[in-house]
Design a protein around this motif. Sequence first.
Motif, PDB file in Angstrom:
ATOM      1  N   LEU A  51      47.195 -60.054 -38.132  1.00  5.89           N
ATOM      2  CA  LEU A  51      48.288 -59.200 -37.641  1.00  5.89           C
ATOM      3  C   LEU A  51      48.076 -58.887 -36.164  1.00  5.89           C
ATOM      4  O   LEU A  51      46.952 -58.630 -35.732  1.00  5.89           O
ATOM      5  CB  LEU A  51      48.335 -57.896 -38.433  1.00  5.89           C
ATOM      6  CG  LEU A  51      48.519 -57.993 -39.946  1.00  5.89           C
ATOM      7  CD1 LEU A  51      48.434 -56.602 -40.571  1.00  5.89           C
ATOM      8  CD2 LEU A  51      49.841 -58.654 -40.290  1.00  5.89           C
ATOM      9  N   LEU A  53      49.898 -56.227 -33.403  1.00  6.89           N
ATOM     10  CA  LEU A  53      50.882 -55.152 -33.299  1.00  6.89           C
ATOM     11  C   LEU A  53      50.571 -54.244 -32.129  1.00  6.89           C
ATOM     12  O   LEU A  53      49.458 -54.245 -31.608  1.00  6.89           O
ATOM     13  CB  LEU A  53      50.948 -54.337 -34.594  1.00  6.89           C
ATOM     14  CG  LEU A  53      49.664 -53.687 -35.107  1.00  6.89           C
ATOM     15  CD1 LEU A  53      50.019 -52.425 -35.889  1.00  6.89           C
ATOM     16  CD2 LEU A  53      48.905 -54.629 -36.033  1.00  6.89           C
ATOM     17  N   ALA A  64      48.932 -50.574 -39.664  1.00  6.52           N
ATOM     18  CA  ALA A  64      48.982 -51.952 -40.172  1.00  6.52           C
ATOM     19  C   ALA A  64      49.297 -51.955 -41.662  1.00  6.52           C
ATOM     20  O   ALA A  64      48.717 -51.190 -42.438  1.00  6.52           O
ATOM     21  CB  ALA A  64      47.650 -52.647 -39.921  1.00  6.52           C
ATOM     22  N   TRP A  66      49.786 -54.687 -45.052  1.00  5.37           N
ATOM     23  CA  TRP A  66      49.577 -56.057 -45.501  1.00  5.37           C
ATOM     24  C   TRP A  66      49.543 -56.098 -47.024  1.00  5.37           C
ATOM     25  O   TRP A  66      49.389 -55.080 -47.699  1.00  5.37           O
ATOM     26  CB  TRP A  66      48.294 -56.634 -44.912  1.00  5.37           C
ATOM     27  CG  TRP A  66      47.014 -55.966 -45.365  1.00  5.37           C
ATOM     28  CD1 TRP A  66      46.272 -56.253 -46.481  1.00  5.37           C
ATOM     29  CD2 TRP A  66      46.319 -54.900 -44.703  1.00  5.37           C
ATOM     30  NE1 TRP A  66      45.168 -55.439 -46.550  1.00  5.37           N
ATOM     31  CE2 TRP A  66      45.164 -54.599 -45.466  1.00  5.37           C
ATOM     32  CE3 TRP A  66      46.540 -54.164 -43.532  1.00  5.37           C
ATOM     33  CZ2 TRP A  66      44.266 -53.602 -45.108  1.00  5.37           C
ATOM     34  CZ3 TRP A  66      45.645 -53.171 -43.180  1.00  5.37           C
ATOM     35  CH2 TRP A  66      44.517 -52.896 -43.959  1.00  5.37           C
ATOM     36  N   SER A  89      45.755 -51.160 -46.799  1.00  4.31           N
ATOM     37  CA  SER A  89      47.041 -51.286 -46.119  1.00  4.31           C
ATOM     38  C   SER A  89      47.548 -49.900 -45.759  1.00  4.31           C
ATOM     39  O   SER A  89      47.425 -48.950 -46.533  1.00  4.31           O
ATOM     40  CB  SER A  89      48.036 -51.998 -47.023  1.00  4.31           C
ATOM     41  OG  SER A  89      49.295 -52.128 -46.398  1.00  4.31           O
ATOM     42  N   ILE A 118      43.144 -57.674 -37.447  1.00  2.00           N
ATOM     43  CA  ILE A 118      44.264 -56.852 -36.968  1.00  2.00           C
ATOM     44  C   ILE A 118      44.015 -56.591 -35.486  1.00  2.00           C
ATOM     45  O   ILE A 118      43.002 -55.984 -35.118  1.00  2.00           O
ATOM     46  CB  ILE A 118      44.354 -55.520 -37.724  1.00  2.00           C
ATOM     47  CG1 ILE A 118      44.502 -55.758 -39.233  1.00  2.00           C
ATOM     48  CG2 ILE A 118      45.513 -54.674 -37.198  1.00  2.00           C
ATOM     49  CD1 ILE A 118      44.343 -54.493 -40.053  1.00  2.00           C
TER      50      ILE A 118
END
Length: 246
Positions: A51, A53, A64, A66, A89, A118
């Motif tokens: 990820l 972001l 985050a 997921w 998550s 992430i």
Amino acid sequence: TSTVASGTSFSIGSKTVSYTVTDKADLTTTCSFTVVVKDVTPPSITCPSGLSLSTDQGKAFGTAQWSLPATTDNSNAAVTLSQPVPLLSGLQAPLGVTTVSYVATDGSNNKASCNFTITVSDNEVPTLTCPTNVVVNTTAANRVVTWNSATAKDNADSKVAIAYSHASGSTFDVGSETTVKVTATDDAGNAATCAFTVKVNDVAPPTITCPADISVNAPTTGPSTTVSWDAPATSDNWGVDTVTST
């Protein structure tokens, strides 16, 4: 006779196979052995993709989300998921790179693992507030002008670098109106700008010195005569615009 024929398919686990032999006198003897099928194959586990972001608005972290890894096993039994470091998550991931790891364990304690990253970046510009416009008066050709510092806040950096196109304490010419540009830059290179003006008013009237009084005699030929004199001496801190006489 046998309970199970040779060539039979066995599932993972253990199974006892028995044989019985019978003679013509109808006397019997039995024996048995155990067939053990061991599961030595680790499960399959597939983590989500990495990820990337930005930080949440006004925050130094990014939230985050997921899905859990996909798992399968040759035993067709349930696979247990665990994490060396529990990261769920909805994690408020800090700036930079965070690694999330999972371990899949089957019923025979075979294990497989996967991980993903992430990456959280700061793309939010600082909040910058400029000083109010500055207006000063002077009787000189210029003036040193100072002002209060601009203020800046950032979602991730406690101290933001602030730069000015003109420093407080600079000298400004009389009659000028100068735009001072201010830039605030955070550690991620995000920049915000604002501006204010510095105006220097001239409050000193010009000086003028006229010639001394003039006395001349009228000619015998008439009642008037031509009279001349030097122009008055003038000066001003900003410069003389016009000189008129009446």
